[in-house]
Design a protein around this motif. Structure first.
Motif, short mmCIF file in Angstrom:
data_model
loop_
_atom_site.label_atom_id
_atom_site.label_comp_id
_atom_site.label_asym_id
_atom_site.label_seq_id
_atom_site.Cartn_x
_atom_site.Cartn_y
_atom_site.Cartn_z
N GLY A 118 1.01 -1.17 -0.31
CA GLY A 118 -0.45 -0.01 -0.09
C GLY A 118 0.93 1.74 0.36
O GLY A 118 2.32 1.57 -0.44
N ASP A 119 0.28 2.34 0.24
CA ASP A 119 1.41 3.19 -0.13
C ASP A 119 0.82 4.80 0.43
O ASP A 119 0.67 6.21 0.47
CB ASP A 119 0.52 4.61 -1.98
CG ASP A 119 -0.55 4.75 -1.95
OD1 ASP A 119 -1.62 4.60 -1.68
OD2 ASP A 119 0.73 5.89 -2.87
N VAL A 131 5.65 -1.15 1.60
CA VAL A 131 5.04 0.43 1.44
C VAL A 131 5.73 0.81 -0.23
O VAL A 131 7.31 1.31 -0.74
CB VAL A 131 5.71 1.49 2.17
CG1 VAL A 131 5.41 3.45 2.37
CG2 VAL A 131 4.28 2.03 3.48
N THR A 132 4.96 1.63 -1.01
CA THR A 132 5.69 1.61 -2.50
C THR A 132 5.56 3.22 -2.35
O THR A 132 4.42 3.65 -1.79
CB THR A 132 4.46 1.47 -3.38
OG1 THR A 132 5.39 1.90 -4.72
CG2 THR A 132 3.24 1.49 -3.19
N LEU A 133 6.61 3.81 -2.73
CA LEU A 133 6.36 5.56 -3.53
C LEU A 133 6.38 5.42 -4.67
O LEU A 133 6.81 6.34 -5.01
CB LEU A 133 6.94 6.27 -2.61
CG LEU A 133 8.32 5.57 -1.86
CD1 LEU A 133 9.62 5.68 -0.91
CD2 LEU A 133 7.13 5.71 -0.14
N GLN A 134 5.66 4.80 -5.27
CA GLN A 134 6.25 4.69 -6.78
C GLN A 134 4.80 6.15 -7.35
O GLN A 134 5.43 6.86 -8.66
CB GLN A 134 5.13 3.87 -7.78
CG GLN A 134 5.69 2.79 -8.99
CD GLN A 134 5.00 2.38 -9.63
OE1 GLN A 134 5.28 1.09 -8.91
NE2 GLN A 134 5.51 2.20 -10.90
N GLN A 135 3.86 6.42 -6.69
CA GLN A 135 3.08 8.12 -6.86
C GLN A 135 3.81 8.99 -7.36
O GLN A 135 3.92 10.17 -7.99
CB GLN A 135 1.90 7.82 -5.74
CG GLN A 135 0.99 9.28 -5.69
CD GLN A 135 0.00 8.37 -7.15
OE1 GLN A 135 -0.77 7.74 -7.35
NE2 GLN A 135 -0.49 9.63 -7.68
N LEU A 154 4.01 5.87 7.63
CA LEU A 154 4.15 5.62 6.91
C LEU A 154 5.11 3.74 7.01
O LEU A 154 4.44 3.22 6.79
CB LEU A 154 3.48 5.98 6.38
CG LEU A 154 2.95 5.05 4.32
CD1 LEU A 154 1.53 4.15 5.27
CD2 LEU A 154 2.19 5.37 3.60
N GLU A 155 6.03 4.69 6.47
CA GLU A 155 7.18 3.93 6.63
C GLU A 155 7.54 3.09 7.48
O GLU A 155 8.91 1.99 6.70
CB GLU A 155 8.64 4.77 5.51
CG GLU A 155 8.09 5.50 4.34
CD GLU A 155 9.05 6.57 3.83
OE1 GLU A 155 10.68 6.06 3.59
OE2 GLU A 155 8.68 7.28 3.52
N VAL A 197 9.22 -2.93 4.37
CA VAL A 197 9.79 -2.91 2.74
C VAL A 197 9.62 -1.50 2.30
O VAL A 197 8.26 -1.41 2.69
CB VAL A 197 10.17 -4.03 2.20
CG1 VAL A 197 10.64 -3.89 1.08
CG2 VAL A 197 10.72 -5.75 2.38
N VAL A 198 10.87 -0.40 1.85
CA VAL A 198 9.71 -0.25 1.41
C VAL A 198 10.66 0.07 -0.14
O VAL A 198 11.31 0.14 -0.31
CB VAL A 198 10.69 1.52 1.91
CG1 VAL A 198 9.89 2.53 1.17
CG2 VAL A 198 9.75 1.83 3.21
N ILE A 199 9.56 0.01 -0.81
CA ILE A 199 9.90 0.19 -2.77
C ILE A 199 9.54 1.42 -3.50
O ILE A 199 8.76 2.42 -3.25
CB ILE A 199 9.48 -0.97 -3.14
CG1 ILE A 199 8.00 -1.33 -3.67
CG2 ILE A 199 9.64 -2.61 -2.49
CD1 ILE A 199 6.82 -2.50 -4.29
N ARG A 200 10.42 1.28 -4.35
CA ARG A 200 9.63 2.76 -5.46
C ARG A 200 9.08 2.07 -7.24
O ARG A 200 8.89 3.04 -8.12
CB ARG A 200 11.49 3.48 -5.49
CG ARG A 200 11.89 3.86 -4.07
CD ARG A 200 12.88 5.00 -4.55
NE ARG A 200 13.27 6.01 -3.33
CZ ARG A 200 12.61 6.50 -2.89
NH1 ARG A 200 11.41 7.26 -3.15
NH2 ARG A 200 13.11 7.27 -1.88
N ASP A 201 9.57 0.50 -7.25
CA ASP A 201 8.79 0.07 -8.38
C ASP A 201 7.85 -1.31 -7.97
O ASP A 201 8.04 -2.07 -7.34
CB ASP A 201 9.92 -0.11 -9.28
CG ASP A 201 9.06 -0.13 -10.74
OD1 ASP A 201 8.58 -1.23 -10.58
OD2 ASP A 201 9.23 0.61 -11.75
N ILE A 202 6.76 -1.39 -8.18
CA ILE A 202 5.79 -2.12 -7.97
C ILE A 202 6.52 -3.59 -9.05
O ILE A 202 7.07 -4.60 -7.95
CB ILE A 202 4.34 -2.29 -9.08
CG1 ILE A 202 3.49 -3.52 -8.32
CG2 ILE A 202 4.93 -2.56 -10.13
CD1 ILE A 202 1.95 -3.24 -8.93
N ARG A 203 7.43 -3.76 -9.32
CA ARG A 203 8.47 -4.79 -10.02
C ARG A 203 9.07 -5.36 -8.59
O ARG A 203 8.88 -6.59 -8.61
CB ARG A 203 8.87 -4.81 -11.07
CG ARG A 203 8.23 -3.95 -12.54
CD ARG A 203 8.87 -4.16 -13.56
NE ARG A 203 10.06 -2.31 -12.89
CZ ARG A 203 10.84 -2.12 -13.67
NH1 ARG A 203 11.25 -2.57 -14.70
NH2 ARG A 203 11.33 -0.99 -13.44
#
Length: 266
Positions: free
Chosen positions: A216-217, A233-237, A245-246, A251-257
């Motif tokens: 989620g984000d 947590v994804t930061l792709q937005q 939140l983080e 894990v914190v990611i920057r791309d859904i892949r």
């Protein structure tokens, strides 16, 4: 023996890149790039209300019609998407009934979303109510389109034997369109899921699977992130995310892949 894995995804900002516009009812100003849950969290006693109707229906009525008259005349159902404290639907309805917001206020933000996000996947409209002063401080509209790698990532997760779920505060109408595009059966889609309901969904799935991921984000994902075996947590937005939140994520990611790498590590 291979372990069974479930991955639960929020929709807005996680599977979909979102564009949001709000209108401050008091000042009349429009605000771009807003985070819906952040507007709710600004003040205790607020809730985000979703209107279950097609944008085309809103476009078909007089801009000067009061929103409450539109809801009653067209039999439009409403739901609470998220709230800063427990909030009843009857209370939200009474606040909208006593307000003077017009269809034109909603159309103003819907039009702004369409202008700035031409390749839009869907458009939704919402209302923020505030029980402190019994007012509607904001109306807002959101539009979203899938991230470039959303479908490929979901396909690869399923190829790895992962069962994919969606738990979102969005309406079933919008989620049905999204689920169809990424081939998620509707029995694995949870709509109008509040912060607590998302956590409950994750806990229920933990009874059935060896590992459950929550991706989620937003702040409305925070309890589900904590409840999951692995909270992501994804930061792709691209929006700035609260530190709280983080910190709630493993894990914190920057791309859904990157979800694929997490699953492979299991």
């Amino acid at each position: 023996m291979q372990k069974s894995i479930a991955a639960v995804f929020d929709s807005a900002g996680t599977l979909l890149h979102m564009y949001r516009v709000a209108k401050d009812i008091n000042s009349g100003k429009t605000i771009t790039g807003v985070e819906s849950t952040a507007l709710v969290a600004q003040r205790k006693g607020r809730a985000l209300i979703v209107l279950h109707t097609e944008p085309a229906v809103i476009l078909s009525v007089d801009r000067n019609m009061r929103v409450i008259d539109f809801i009653e005349d067209h039999g439009v159902a409403i739901d609470i998407s998220c709230a800063s404290i427990p909030f009843s639907l009857d209370e939200a309805y009474d606040i909208i009934k006593d307000s003077n917001i017009k269809i034109g206020d909603i159309l103003q933000v819907v039009d702004a979303v369409k202008v700035h996000c031409p390749k839009i996947f869907y458009v939704a409209a919402g209302i923020i109510v505030d029980r402190n002063d019994h007012t509607v401080p904001y109306v807002l509209s959101t539009g979203g389109r899938m991230f470039h790698d959303t479908k490929g990532t979901i396909d690869q997760l399923k190829a790895r034997g992962v069962d994919v779920y969606i738990a979102s505060g969005d309406s079933r109408r919008n989620l049905k369109q999204l689920a169809g595009c990424i081939d998620i059966p509707m029995e694995r889609v949870y709509d109008i899921a509040t912060t607590r309901e998302k956590a409950r969904i994750v806990l229920d799935l933990k009874e059935k699977y060896d590992r459950v991921l929550m991706v989620g984000d937003g702040m409305n994902d925070i309890l589900a992130l904590r409840a999951a075996d692995i909270g992501v947590v994804t930061l792709q937005q691209g929006d700035e995310r609260p530190e709280k939140l983080e910190r709630s994520a493993d894990v914190v990611i920057r791309d859904i892949r990157e979800v694929l790498d997490i699953v492979d590590s299991l």
